[in-house]
Design a protein around this motif. Structure first.
Motif, PDB file in Angstrom:
ATOM      1  N   MET A   1      12.998  30.975 -36.736  1.00 32.62           N
ATOM      2  CA  MET A   1      14.297  31.392 -37.274  1.00 32.62           C
ATOM      3  C   MET A   1      14.836  32.568 -36.477  1.00 32.62           C
ATOM      4  O   MET A   1      14.099  33.465 -36.084  1.00 32.62           O
ATOM      5  N   ALA A   2      16.124  32.567 -36.204  1.00 31.51           N
ATOM      6  CA  ALA A   2      16.768  33.675 -35.495  1.00 31.51           C
ATOM      7  C   ALA A   2      16.754  34.921 -36.359  1.00 31.51           C
ATOM      8  O   ALA A   2      16.966  34.858 -37.564  1.00 31.51           O
ATOM      9  N   SER A   3      16.462  36.063 -35.727  1.00 33.52           N
ATOM     10  CA  SER A   3      16.491  37.315 -36.472  1.00 33.52           C
ATOM     11  C   SER A   3      17.929  37.763 -36.642  1.00 33.52           C
ATOM     12  O   SER A   3      18.792  37.474 -35.828  1.00 33.52           O
ATOM     13  N   SER A   4      18.199  38.486 -37.712  1.00 40.36           N
ATOM     14  CA  SER A   4      19.559  38.951 -37.979  1.00 40.36           C
ATOM     15  C   SER A   4      19.527  40.301 -38.661  1.00 40.36           C
ATOM     16  O   SER A   4      18.715  40.541 -39.554  1.00 40.36           O
ATOM     17  N   ASP A   5      20.419  41.189 -38.201  1.00 36.77           N
ATOM     18  CA  ASP A   5      20.582  42.484 -38.851  1.00 36.77           C
ATOM     19  C   ASP A   5      21.734  42.448 -39.841  1.00 36.77           C
ATOM     20  O   ASP A   5      22.162  43.475 -40.351  1.00 36.77           O
ATOM     21  N   SER A   6      22.252  41.266 -40.095  1.00 36.23           N
ATOM     22  CA  SER A   6      23.403  41.136 -40.968  1.00 36.23           C
ATOM     23  C   SER A   6      23.083  41.567 -42.388  1.00 36.23           C
ATOM     24  O   SER A   6      22.003  41.297 -42.915  1.00 36.23           O
ATOM     25  N   LYS A   7      24.049  42.253 -43.001  1.00 35.81           N
ATOM     26  CA  LYS A   7      23.916  42.630 -44.406  1.00 35.81           C
ATOM     27  C   LYS A   7      24.552  41.589 -45.327  1.00 35.81           C
ATOM     28  O   LYS A   7      24.518  41.729 -46.547  1.00 35.81           O
ATOM     29  N   LEU A   8      25.119  40.571 -44.702  1.00 34.99           N
ATOM     30  CA  LEU A   8      25.714  39.486 -45.474  1.00 34.99           C
ATOM     31  C   LEU A   8      24.643  38.474 -45.862  1.00 34.99           C
ATOM     32  O   LEU A   8      23.629  38.337 -45.183  1.00 34.99           O
ATOM     33  N   PRO A   9      24.853  37.758 -46.961  1.00 30.00           N
ATOM     34  CA  PRO A   9      23.860  36.761 -47.373  1.00 30.00           C
ATOM     35  C   PRO A   9      23.755  35.632 -46.348  1.00 30.00           C
ATOM     36  O   PRO A   9      24.760  35.143 -45.832  1.00 30.00           O
ATOM     37  N   LEU A  10      22.535  35.225 -46.019  1.00 30.51           N
ATOM     38  CA  LEU A  10      22.282  34.130 -45.093  1.00 30.51           C
ATOM     39  C   LEU A  10      22.360  32.816 -45.858  1.00 30.51           C
ATOM     40  O   LEU A  10      21.594  32.582 -46.791  1.00 30.51           O
ATOM     41  N   LYS A  11      23.305  31.958 -45.466  1.00 36.64           N
ATOM     42  CA  LYS A  11      23.521  30.706 -46.182  1.00 36.64           C
ATOM     43  C   LYS A  11      23.358  29.520 -45.239  1.00 36.64           C
ATOM     44  O   LYS A  11      23.590  29.638 -44.037  1.00 36.64           O
ATOM     45  N   PRO A  12      22.982  28.364 -45.775  1.00 35.67           N
ATOM     46  CA  PRO A  12      22.995  27.152 -44.946  1.00 35.67           C
ATOM     47  C   PRO A  12      24.435  26.764 -44.624  1.00 35.67           C
ATOM     48  O   PRO A  12      25.350  27.010 -45.419  1.00 35.67           O
ATOM     49  N   ILE A  13      24.643  26.185 -43.459  1.00 38.87           N
ATOM     50  CA  ILE A  13      25.989  25.792 -43.054  1.00 38.87           C
ATOM     51  C   ILE A  13      26.396  24.544 -43.818  1.00 38.87           C
ATOM     52  O   ILE A  13      25.741  23.502 -43.717  1.00 38.87           O
ATOM     53  N   PRO A  14      27.464  24.611 -44.602  1.00 43.04           N
ATOM     54  CA  PRO A  14      27.887  23.438 -45.373  1.00 43.04           C
ATOM     55  C   PRO A  14      28.611  22.425 -44.491  1.00 43.04           C
ATOM     56  O   PRO A  14      28.996  22.721 -43.356  1.00 43.04           O
ATOM     57  N   GLY A  15      28.821  21.241 -45.041  1.00 43.58           N
ATOM     58  CA  GLY A  15      29.543  20.204 -44.320  1.00 43.58           C
ATOM     59  C   GLY A  15      28.712  18.951 -44.194  1.00 43.58           C
ATOM     60  O   GLY A  15      27.569  18.890 -44.657  1.00 43.58           O
ATOM     61  N   SER A  16      29.291  17.953 -43.556  1.00 39.39           N
ATOM     62  CA  SER A  16      28.602  16.668 -43.426  1.00 39.39           C
ATOM     63  C   SER A  16      29.065  15.958 -42.165  1.00 39.39           C
ATOM     64  O   SER A  16      30.239  16.026 -41.799  1.00 39.39           O
ATOM     65  N   ALA A 354      24.598  26.622 -28.377  1.00 42.52           N
ATOM     66  CA  ALA A 354      23.742  27.782 -28.636  1.00 42.52           C
ATOM     67  C   ALA A 354      22.652  27.844 -27.573  1.00 42.52           C
ATOM     68  O   ALA A 354      21.902  26.891 -27.384  1.00 42.52           O
ATOM     69  N   ARG A 355      22.576  28.970 -26.876  1.00 45.24           N
ATOM     70  CA  ARG A 355      21.566  29.161 -25.841  1.00 45.24           C
ATOM     71  C   ARG A 355      20.199  29.444 -26.464  1.00 45.24           C
ATOM     72  O   ARG A 355      19.156  29.254 -25.837  1.00 45.24           O
ATOM     73  N   GLU A 356      20.225  29.904 -27.698  1.00 41.94           N
ATOM     74  CA  GLU A 356      19.020  30.267 -28.450  1.00 41.94           C
ATOM     75  C   GLU A 356      19.344  30.147 -29.931  1.00 41.94           C
ATOM     76  O   GLU A 356      20.496  29.958 -30.305  1.00 41.94           O
ATOM     77  N   ASP A 357      18.342  30.219 -30.780  1.00 40.57           N
ATOM     78  CA  ASP A 357      18.623  30.323 -32.207  1.00 40.57           C
ATOM     79  C   ASP A 357      19.425  31.603 -32.431  1.00 40.57           C
ATOM     80  O   ASP A 357      19.071  32.669 -31.905  1.00 40.57           O
ATOM     81  N   LEU A 358      20.491  31.527 -33.199  1.00 46.63           N
ATOM     82  CA  LEU A 358      21.323  32.701 -33.402  1.00 46.63           C
ATOM     83  C   LEU A 358      21.919  32.699 -34.800  1.00 46.63           C
ATOM     84  O   LEU A 358      21.894  31.687 -35.504  1.00 46.63           O
ATOM     85  N   VAL A 359      22.444  33.843 -35.183  1.00 45.69           N
ATOM     86  CA  VAL A 359      23.105  33.995 -36.479  1.00 45.69           C
ATOM     87  C   VAL A 359      24.558  34.383 -36.230  1.00 45.69           C
ATOM     88  O   VAL A 359      24.840  35.305 -35.464  1.00 45.69           O
ATOM     89  N   VAL A 360      25.469  33.663 -36.868  1.00 51.64           N
ATOM     90  CA  VAL A 360      26.884  33.969 -36.753  1.00 51.64           C
ATOM     91  C   VAL A 360      27.405  34.399 -38.117  1.00 51.64           C
ATOM     92  O   VAL A 360      26.985  33.862 -39.146  1.00 51.64           O
ATOM     93  N   GLU A 361      28.293  35.380 -38.125  1.00 53.18           N
ATOM     94  CA  GLU A 361      28.852  35.907 -39.371  1.00 53.18           C
ATOM     95  C   GLU A 361      30.308  35.504 -39.531  1.00 53.18           C
ATOM     96  O   GLU A 361      31.082  35.533 -38.565  1.00 53.18           O
ATOM     97  N   SER A 362      30.670  35.133 -40.749  1.00 47.64           N
ATOM     98  CA  SER A 362      32.074  34.996 -41.117  1.00 47.64           C
ATOM     99  C   SER A 362      32.456  36.257 -41.901  1.00 47.64           C
ATOM    100  O   SER A 362      31.749  37.263 -41.835  1.00 47.64           O
ATOM    101  N   HIS A 363      33.540  36.210 -42.643  1.00 52.06           N
ATOM    102  CA  HIS A 363      33.919  37.375 -43.439  1.00 52.06           C
ATOM    103  C   HIS A 363      32.917  37.668 -44.558  1.00 52.06           C
ATOM    104  O   HIS A 363      32.699  38.836 -44.906  1.00 52.06           O
ATOM    105  N   ASP A 364      32.310  36.605 -45.112  1.00 52.23           N
ATOM    106  CA  ASP A 364      31.538  36.816 -46.335  1.00 52.23           C
ATOM    107  C   ASP A 364      30.133  36.242 -46.327  1.00 52.23           C
ATOM    108  O   ASP A 364      29.447  36.262 -47.339  1.00 52.23           O
ATOM    109  N   ALA A 365      29.671  35.707 -45.189  1.00 49.21           N
ATOM    110  CA  ALA A 365      28.327  35.149 -45.144  1.00 49.21           C
ATOM    111  C   ALA A 365      27.833  35.103 -43.708  1.00 49.21           C
ATOM    112  O   ALA A 365      28.605  35.254 -42.753  1.00 49.21           O
ATOM    113  N   ALA A 366      26.522  34.888 -43.575  1.00 48.39           N
ATOM    114  CA  ALA A 366      25.899  34.703 -42.266  1.00 48.39           C
ATOM    115  C   ALA A 366      25.262  33.315 -42.234  1.00 48.39           C
ATOM    116  O   ALA A 366      24.802  32.801 -43.258  1.00 48.39           O
TER     117      ALA A 366
END
Length: 478
Positions: A1-16, A354-366
């Motif tokens: 799993m990619a490490s993250s310093d985000s203070k936002l909640p880590l959520k699974p990416i929704p969609g299909s 993605a060149r590596e596992d990474l974490v991306v942030e939106s306004h309200d989640a990671a």
């Protein structure tokens, strides 16, 4: 799993992605025919309550082997696409498929190369140095081409139809400027003649057809879909058009090709890359950008036209002419250009893997993105993010005036980078980013030195608006 310093909640990416084949086909029909581009994304944001979602992107089967993407649909998540330490941009210029290199003489043009490839920095540095060497020619050369363009518009307006195609006229002026800038020769002196814009358009259309729709009546939707998205158009269908561009540039551009060889680029490779830069990147971008600029300016009405004319004419009087220094003092003119680039970017898509596992942030989640997954950014939603820009859907002419306005330029992304950043050999930002902004400003200056106001009609086409000039009111005083 990619490490993250985000203070936002880590959520699974929704969609299909739906079922193989059927899911991408359904999404493709929604995108082109049932919903349209903006509604396609807006409905999915609403459905999943997220601006980071999983979905399919055209063209899908059978041209694209894997249409699955993670879509970034806000102004916070989008800039991950500029971080070349985290994302790779090898062969993703056009998205989930790549046109055959037969379109470009067997070479992968610089725009398709990742920053980790040694030839990318070599070619990009060559572009940047070439533009820097031509710096003094920008203003006088473009002003001369615009004089021809405005004369053409006036001739058409005085003709039987009483109207003028802006796109056609500015397309010719743009191609002539670009060719003369790079080669110091007129395209009319080569095999290209006066056909440059048509040759470029034909060559581009064959490559990008799978990403387009002609807007035909609904009864023809599935026929169109089958014809342009089942197999790619082979490069031989437009070989004669491309060959004229290549031979024209090869004969006229001997000096610039000599320089390419001097810095270690094969002459043939340099010529194919320069034709790609001239045709795909520069001409392809500017012939959309100028109509976008004029469309929004036309919608702004006579009041905005008066403000611009007053600013432009006052500064030109004070500075004694049209100079770079004068252009830099026109704060409203600069803001109008940036606002057009923000509200309707000429190239609405950005892709990367993605060149590596990474974490991306939106306004309200990671959200975690796995190495190798395709990331897609829809720029109009990023640069019209209502959580970043007030009245984001409105054209606000003075949005970027003043200190607070200028701070917002970091959220303008049209150039494959932030407006506050500059292109380098080691990034993927448009090498002509600053030139494009300059040309748009200069267009407005030359326009309002000649005219007080104007009226237009426009209609959406495959890329950008098709603008018709209905009237030009000549300057009453200057």
């Amino acid at each position: 799993m990619a490490s993250s310093d985000s203070k936002l909640p880590l959520k699974p990416i929704p969609g299909s992605y739906g079922l193989p084949f059927f899911g991408p086909m359904s999404d493709r029909h929604d995108y082109f025919y049932h919903q349209g581009r903006d509604k396609y994304f807006a409905t999915r944001i609403q459905k999943y309550n997220s601006t980071v979602i999983r979905t399919n992107m055209p063209p899908g089967p059978f041209i694209s082997s894997n249409p699955r993407v993670i879509a970034l649909l806000d102004g916070v998540s989008f800039p991950i696409l500029f971080d070349n330490s985290k994302v790779e941009k090898r062969d993703v210029l056009d998205g989930t498929f790549m046109p055959s290199t037969s379109y470009t003489g067997g070479y992968r043009a610089c725009a398709f190369q990742d920053t980790a490839e040694p030839s990318h920095a070599l070619l990009k540095r060559f572009y940047l140095n070439l533009l820097a060497a031509k710096h003094d020619a920008f203003l006088p050369l473009f002003r001369n081409n615009l004089a021809e363009h405005f004369a053409d518009l006036e001739d058409k307006l005085a003709g039987k139809s009483g109207k003028a195609s802006f796109n056609s006229s500015v397309g010719s002026a743009t191609f002539n400027f670009l060719f003369r800038l790079l080669t110091d020769k007129d395209p009319a002196e080569t095999k290209i003649g006066s056909d440059g814009p048509t040759l470029v358009q034909t060559w581009l259309a064959a490559q990008l057809a799978p990403l387009a729709t002609l807007g035909l009546p609904k009864i023809f939707n599935y026929v169109e879909d089958f014809l342009i998205r089942t197999i790619p158009f082979p490069a031989w269908t437009v070989k004669s058009s491309y060959q004229k561009l290549y031979e024209g540039f090869s004969s006229a551009g001997t000096a610039v090709l000599d320089e390419a060889e001097r810095v270690g680029i094969k002459r043939d490779e340099a010529c194919h890359n320069l034709v790609f830069m001239l045709g795909f990147n520069a001409q392809g971008g500017l012939v959309n950008q100028f109509p976008i600029l004029i469309k929004w300016l036309g919608l702004g009405g006579e009041g905005l036209h008066t403000q611009l004319a007053e600013e432009i004419r006052a500064v030109v009087r004070d500075e004694g002419g049209v100079t770079l220094r004068a252009l830099d003092k026109m704060t409203l003119t600069k803001s109008v250009v940036y606002e057009a680039l923000r509200i309707e970017p000429a190239v609405p898509y950005q892709y990367a893997k993605a060149r590596e596992d990474l974490v991306v942030e939106s306004h309200d989640a990671a959200y975690e993105i796995k190495k190798g997954e395709m990331i897609f950014g829809y720029q109009p939603f990023a640069t019209k993010d209502p959580k970043i820009f007030e009245n984001a859907e409105q054209f606000v002419a003075d949005r970027f005036v003043g200190h607070d306005g200028e701070k917002m330029l970091r959220h303008v992304f049209w150039s494959n980078g932030r407006e506050t950043d500059d292109p380098t050999p080691d990034n993927k930002q448009c090498p002509a980013k600053n030139l494009v902004v300059l040309l748009c400003r200069l267009y407005l200056v030359e326009f309002f030195l000649r005219y007080d106001t104007f009226t237009i009609d426009f209609k959406p086409v495959v890329l950008g608006p098709d603008v018709t000039i209905k009237s030009l009111t000549k300057a009453s005083s200057f």
